[in-house]
Design a protein around this motif. Structure first.
Motif, PDB file in Angstrom:
ATOM      1  N   GLY A   1       0.818  -1.208   0.000  1.00 12.35           N
ATOM      2  CA  GLY A   1       0.000   0.000   0.000  1.00 12.35           C
ATOM      3  C   GLY A   1       0.849   1.254   0.000  1.00 12.35           C
ATOM      4  N   TYR A   2       1.935   1.244   0.789  1.00  9.64           N
ATOM      5  CA  TYR A   2       2.802   2.415   0.821  1.00  9.64           C
ATOM      6  C   TYR A   2       3.446   2.658  -0.545  1.00  9.64           C
ATOM      7  N   GLU A   3       3.912   1.602  -1.168  1.00 10.56           N
ATOM      8  CA  GLU A   3       4.555   1.758  -2.475  1.00 10.56           C
ATOM      9  C   GLU A   3       3.584   2.329  -3.498  1.00 10.56           C
ATOM     10  N   GLN A   4       2.331   1.886  -3.441  1.00 13.34           N
ATOM     11  CA  GLN A   4       1.324   2.389  -4.377  1.00 13.34           C
ATOM     12  C   GLN A   4       1.014   3.853  -4.118  1.00 13.34           C
ATOM     13  N   VAL A   5       0.917   4.228  -2.830  1.00 15.44           N
ATOM     14  CA  VAL A   5       0.623   5.618  -2.503  1.00 15.44           C
ATOM     15  C   VAL A   5       1.801   6.518  -2.839  1.00 15.44           C
ATOM     16  N   GLU A   6       3.007   6.034  -2.615  1.00 19.81           N
ATOM     17  CA  GLU A   6       4.183   6.835  -2.980  1.00 19.81           C
ATOM     18  C   GLU A   6       4.203   7.085  -4.482  1.00 19.81           C
ATOM     19  N   ALA A   7       3.911   6.051  -5.245  1.00 23.20           N
ATOM     20  CA  ALA A   7       3.895   6.202  -6.700  1.00 23.20           C
ATOM     21  C   ALA A   7       2.806   7.179  -7.147  1.00 23.20           C
ATOM     22  N   TYR A   8       1.722   7.260  -6.376  1.00 22.84           N
ATOM     23  CA  TYR A   8       0.601   8.125  -6.745  1.00 22.84           C
ATOM     24  C   TYR A   8       0.795   9.567  -6.276  1.00 22.84           C
TER      25      TYR A   8
ATOM     26  N   GLU B   1      14.144  16.612  -8.789  1.00 24.86           N
ATOM     27  CA  GLU B   1      14.445  15.569  -7.811  1.00 24.86           C
ATOM     28  C   GLU B   1      14.425  16.084  -6.382  1.00 24.86           C
ATOM     29  N   SER B   2      14.768  17.323  -6.149  1.00 25.94           N
ATOM     30  CA  SER B   2      14.742  17.856  -4.787  1.00 25.94           C
ATOM     31  C   SER B   2      13.309  17.935  -4.263  1.00 25.94           C
ATOM     32  N   VAL B   3      12.379  18.322  -5.128  1.00 22.77           N
ATOM     33  CA  VAL B   3      10.964  18.377  -4.740  1.00 22.77           C
ATOM     34  C   VAL B   3      10.442  16.973  -4.479  1.00 22.77           C
TER      35      VAL B   3
ATOM     36  N   SER C   1       8.950  15.351  -1.041  1.00 15.10           N
ATOM     37  CA  SER C   1       7.627  14.718  -1.029  1.00 15.10           C
ATOM     38  C   SER C   1       7.696  13.337  -0.396  1.00 15.10           C
ATOM     39  N   LYS C   2       8.712  12.575  -0.744  1.00 13.04           N
ATOM     40  CA  LYS C   2       8.872  11.239  -0.173  1.00 13.04           C
ATOM     41  C   LYS C   2       9.117  11.302   1.326  1.00 13.04           C
ATOM     42  N   GLU C   3       9.956  12.233   1.746  1.00  9.57           N
ATOM     43  CA  GLU C   3      10.250  12.370   3.167  1.00  9.57           C
ATOM     44  C   GLU C   3       8.992  12.760   3.942  1.00  9.57           C
TER      45      GLU C   3
ATOM     46  N   ASP D   1       6.880  10.671   6.906  1.00 10.29           N
ATOM     47  CA  ASP D   1       6.542  11.270   8.196  1.00 10.29           C
ATOM     48  C   ASP D   1       5.045  11.152   8.475  1.00 10.29           C
ATOM     49  N   ILE D   2       4.232  11.307   7.438  1.00  9.71           N
ATOM     50  CA  ILE D   2       2.782  11.198   7.601  1.00  9.71           C
ATOM     51  C   ILE D   2       2.397   9.779   7.995  1.00  9.71           C
ATOM     52  N   VAL D   3       3.014   8.790   7.374  1.00  5.34           N
ATOM     53  CA  VAL D   3       2.741   7.396   7.728  1.00  5.34           C
ATOM     54  C   VAL D   3       3.129   7.136   9.176  1.00  5.34           C
ATOM     55  N   ASP D   4       4.259   7.688   9.603  1.00  3.52           N
ATOM     56  CA  ASP D   4       4.662   7.542  11.006  1.00  3.52           C
ATOM     57  C   ASP D   4       3.628   8.150  11.948  1.00  3.52           C
ATOM     58  N   GLU D   5       2.977   9.207  11.495  1.00  2.00           N
ATOM     59  CA  GLU D   5       2.017   9.919  12.343  1.00  2.00           C
ATOM     60  C   GLU D   5       0.635   9.288  12.336  1.00  2.00           C
ATOM     61  N   VAL D   6       0.124   8.923  11.167  1.00  2.00           N
ATOM     62  CA  VAL D   6      -1.277   8.469  11.075  1.00  2.00           C
ATOM     63  C   VAL D   6      -1.422   6.998  10.695  1.00  2.00           C
ATOM     64  N   GLY D   7      -0.323   6.287  10.562  1.00  2.00           N
ATOM     65  CA  GLY D   7      -0.417   4.854  10.349  1.00  2.00           C
ATOM     66  C   GLY D   7      -0.331   4.444   8.894  1.00  2.00           C
ATOM     67  N   PRO D   8      -0.385   3.139   8.666  1.00  2.00           N
ATOM     68  CA  PRO D   8      -0.166   2.603   7.324  1.00  2.00           C
ATOM     69  C   PRO D   8      -1.281   2.934   6.341  1.00  2.00           C
TER      70      PRO D   8
END
Length: 235
Positions: A21-28, A38-40, A44-46, A50-57
């Motif tokens: 699920g994370y890989e799919q959301v990252e791709a989206y 690439e810096s942007v 975005s990835k970072e 952080d959001i996943v760490d905060e609100v879960g998978p």
């Protein structure tokens, strides 16, 4: 032995589902290389991690009793944020255990509309729903990402999952009134999608662990065997 093996295998698949699920959301949600440098994209990835760490998978859908989707017609359970659960302005939305990100285009004014609709939600007895614009690029440089969060006012599990002490009263508050109009009782097999959220296994999901899921199943089966919802649905 077979049951233990199956549950262990199920838990392993749940871990895989979270990663997938994370890989799919990252791709989206991380802008494409042709849309951002690439810096942007790195920022975005970072931010997404952080959001996943905060609100879960990442999840596919919510249990219908989850505070993020509980504001719906009780006759018709909902498992995803939408206008039927009183959210306005959703666009390009992805879900997490205790929150979701929506990325409407900035010029549409939908980000403000979404925040206003969240602020207008009914007060929940044990959770507070908030919405905030994110200062990061997600989905597209022309989008305004909004993070909607479920802030629990009671302690959830150390594993980040929703404990039985919270899940059961929310389930009962939602399901018990259905005895007034129900004609048939739905079995666990047909209800676990609504009671566990998805992805899910036989008795657990990314929202509730195996112990909690097993207790939910036991209580649901006890309810339908009282006859309060009518004869048990077959087929």
């Amino acid at each position: 032995m077979n049951q233990l093996y199956c549950e262990a295998k199920m838990a392993f698949r749940a871990d895989e589902a979270a990663q997938r699920g994370y890989e799919q959301v990252e791709a989206y949600l991380v802008p494409r290389p042709q849309d951002a440098d690439e810096s942007v994209r790195s920022s975005s990835k970072e931010a997404l991690m952080d959001i996943v760490d905060e609100v879960g998978p990442v999840v596919d859908s919510y249990p219908s009793w989850h505070p993020l989707v509980c504001n719906h017609d009780k006759r018709y359970p909902e498992v995803a944020p939408s206008d039927r659960t009183r959210y306005k302005g959703l666009d390009h939305t992805r879900f997490f255990l205790n929150g979701f990100i929506s990325c409407p285009y900035s010029e549409s004014g939908k980000a403000e509309q979404l925040i206003e609709s969240v602020n207008a939600l009914p007060i929940h007895p044990i959770a507070h729903i908030t919405a905030e614009k994110l200062d990061v690029t997600l989905y597209n440089p022309d989008a305004t990402p909004v993070l909607v969060k479920c802030n629990w006012e009671r302690v959830i599990g150390m594993d980040g999952m929703i404990p039985l002490s919270i899940a059961i009263p929310l389930i009962l508050e939602q399901e018990l009134p259905c005895w007034r109009w129900s004609e048939l009782a739905e079995t666990w097999e047909s209800m676990r999608y609504y009671l566990l959220g998805s992805p899910h296994g036989a008795r657990s999901s990314l929202f509730v662990n195996q112990e909690t899921g097993q207790a939910i199943k036991k209580i649901w089966n006890s309810l339908i065997h009282t006859g309060m919802f009518g004869p048990i649905k077959v087929g």
